[in-house]
Scaffold this active site. Structure first.
Site, mmCIF file in Angstrom:
data_model
loop_
_atom_site.group_PDB
_atom_site.id
_atom_site.type_symbol
_atom_site.label_atom_id
_atom_site.label_comp_id
_atom_site.label_asym_id
_atom_site.label_seq_id
_atom_site.Cartn_x
_atom_site.Cartn_y
_atom_site.Cartn_z
ATOM 1 N N HIS A 138 0.803 -1.036 -0.035
ATOM 2 C CA HIS A 138 -0.047 0.008 0.054
ATOM 3 C C HIS A 138 0.925 1.449 -0.042
ATOM 4 O O HIS A 138 0.481 2.242 0.634
ATOM 5 C CB HIS A 138 -0.777 0.088 1.407
ATOM 6 C CG HIS A 138 -2.054 -1.118 1.163
ATOM 7 N ND1 HIS A 138 -2.506 -1.530 -0.125
ATOM 8 C CD2 HIS A 138 -2.879 -1.595 2.104
ATOM 9 C CE1 HIS A 138 -3.504 -2.390 0.146
ATOM 10 N NE2 HIS A 138 -3.697 -2.457 1.602
ATOM 11 N N HIS A 212 -9.973 2.333 0.311
ATOM 12 C CA HIS A 212 -9.794 1.304 1.385
ATOM 13 C C HIS A 212 -11.103 1.374 2.469
ATOM 14 O O HIS A 212 -10.618 1.057 3.775
ATOM 15 C CB HIS A 212 -8.428 1.132 1.963
ATOM 16 C CG HIS A 212 -8.092 -0.151 2.539
ATOM 17 N ND1 HIS A 212 -8.619 -0.842 3.363
ATOM 18 C CD2 HIS A 212 -7.024 -0.996 1.856
ATOM 19 C CE1 HIS A 212 -7.960 -1.875 3.606
ATOM 20 N NE2 HIS A 212 -7.032 -1.688 2.608
ATOM 21 N N GLU A 341 -11.676 -3.183 -2.921
ATOM 22 C CA GLU A 341 -10.601 -2.149 -3.311
ATOM 23 C C GLU A 341 -10.381 -2.649 -4.797
ATOM 24 O O GLU A 341 -10.032 -3.673 -5.103
ATOM 25 C CB GLU A 341 -9.274 -2.555 -2.639
ATOM 26 C CG GLU A 341 -9.542 -2.166 -1.159
ATOM 27 C CD GLU A 341 -8.266 -3.237 -0.400
ATOM 28 O OE1 GLU A 341 -7.231 -2.811 -0.755
ATOM 29 O OE2 GLU A 341 -8.664 -4.319 0.145
HETATM 30 C C1 GLA Z 1 -5.323 -4.924 1.827
HETATM 31 C C2 GLA Z 1 -4.601 -6.319 1.883
HETATM 32 C C3 GLA Z 1 -4.729 -7.096 3.392
HETATM 33 C C4 GLA Z 1 -4.388 -5.960 4.336
HETATM 34 C C5 GLA Z 1 -5.131 -4.795 4.312
HETATM 35 C C6 GLA Z 1 -4.809 -3.857 5.499
HETATM 36 O O1 GLA Z 1 -6.814 -5.200 1.730
HETATM 37 O O2 GLA Z 1 -5.006 -7.236 0.676
HETATM 38 O O3 GLA Z 1 -3.707 -8.097 3.408
HETATM 39 O O4 GLA Z 1 -3.076 -5.803 4.519
HETATM 40 O O5 GLA Z 1 -5.143 -4.505 3.095
HETATM 41 O O6 GLA Z 1 -4.917 -4.394 6.773
#
Ligand code: GLA
Length: 376
Positions: A138, A212, A341
């Protein structure tokens, strides 16, 4: 005598006409509370940040801060018109600054993981900040979820918008190129929240922006396992134990991963190691189409997701563990919310067979996602 009757009739008609026009005006005023307001939300170091409140004609409310572009609250009605907040988050800035698992934010430069934080462009290798075991997640240690975006509000005929801008400097978290971005959150009178992403760079760089929010259409009191989810995908991106793609796109074929027919998130979650955290390969051919919908039977609230992106990461809040207390003192336990997402596939810069995520100078990155709220 006849003349007087005619005059009285005429006056009566004029009176009725004026009253009708006034009523219609009142109606329009009543149905048009659409607005966007701004209030202070606190300071990040010495920079003041704001909380923007977007309200549409139906009274739906979306609150967004320009710190991380975080959607802090979405209030929508249930089947009886009762409003509730359907996203996880906090009601004050210090809680966001203390750290959280990407609640409601804009994620970037690259949504999801890049293996070992390494990739090459034109045979030049780049090393990114590593913040998730051996991998980059991210956008790194300080991704776009932790920066202050420049904000401007706009009122359109049938919507209100918050336009956020940010330029990520060359070598930010290890990424090449100055990346100039514009992300617009638009709340329409059809109860749709549009997110419109645009970016330009001066050096070739990976870009994969996403949003998110953790949704819970029940109003966040209970976990989200009772939501009925449908995803229009025949395949998903297979991953290894560190959630890095193996390169294979697996057929869903009526497995526990297959949400084409729609079933409760919790129905078979125990059969999925760690819970759902997978990228679904969408059947949209790059067009802005409906790719997922979610229905919460107890309240009748539903949400549809539209995107032109090739994938959607369905994450069932597996890492929530009761350590965070959110709005209204609610403790966020495992599976309290889920994310959808919209994005390209994880680790695409290292996977030749995946759709391209490298943005080059002269090109414009852009796509739209819509979260539409309704009742059934
Ligand atoms: C995304 C990832 C997860 C996790 C979340 C945040 O959705 O795919 O594995 O890292 O973000 O906690």
């Amino acid at each position: 005598m006849k003349g007087i009757v005619k005059l009285i009739l005429l006056l009566l008609m004029v009176f009725i006409y004026i009253s009708c026009v006034q009523e219609t005006k009142k109606e329009i005023i009543k149905r048009k509370p659409m607005k966007i307001t701004k209030q202070t939300f606190g300071k990040v170091d010495t920079t003041e940040v704001f909380l923007f409140t977007l309200t549409n004609n139906n009274g739906m409310v979306v609150k967004i801060t320009n710190y991380g572009g975080i959607v802090t609250s979405i209030q929508t009605p249930d089947k009886d018109g009762k409003m509730a907040d359907v996203v996880l988050g906090f009601d004050n800035l210090p809680n966001y600054l203390d750290g959280h698992p990407y609640f409601g934010c804009i994620v970037g430069r690259y949504g999801n993981r890049i293996a070992n934080g390494k990739f090459s462009i034109h045979e030049k290798e780049y090393s990114l900040a590593v913040n998730n075991g051996p991998n980059h997640l991210h956008g790194g240690i300080k991704g776009f979820d932790k920066v202050v975006w420049e904000a401007r509000t706009k009122k359109n005929t049938d919507s209100v918008s918050l336009v956020l801008k940010y330029t990520s400097p060359d070598m930010d978290e290890g990424y090449p190129g100055n990346l100039k971005m514009r992300v617009a959150y638009i709340l329409t009178n059809d109860n749709e929240l549009h997110i419109v992403y645009r970016a330009k760079t001066d050096k070739a760089t990976p870009v994969n922006l996403t949003h998110h929010s953790y949704f819970n259409l029940g109003g966040t009191q209970e976990n989200a396992l009772d939501h009925i989810l449908t995803i229009a995908a025949e395949k998903y991106v297979a991953v290894d134990e560190n959630l890095i793609p193996t390169g294979e796109l697996k057929d869903l074929n009526n497995t526990v991963m297959d949400f084409r027919k729609g079933y409760a998130i919790g129905a078979r979650i125990d059969e999925v190691e760690g819970g759902y955290d997978h990228t679904y390969v969408l059947i949209n051919n790059g067009e802005l189409l409906k790719v997922a919908d979610v229905y919460h039977p107890a309240t009748g609230r539903a949400m549809e997701v539209y995107t032109s992106e090739p994938g959607v990461q369905f994450y069932s809040g597996n890492f929530l563990d009761g350590n965070l207390t959110g709005k209204g003192g609610i403790i966020y336990n495992k599976h309290h919310g889920f994310c959808l997402e919209t994005q390209h596939f994880p680790d695409s810069p290292n996977q030749e067979s995946f759709p391209n995520t490298i943005l080059r100078p002269g090109e414009e990155y852009g796509y739209t996602t819509i979260y539409k709220f309704l009742t059934k």
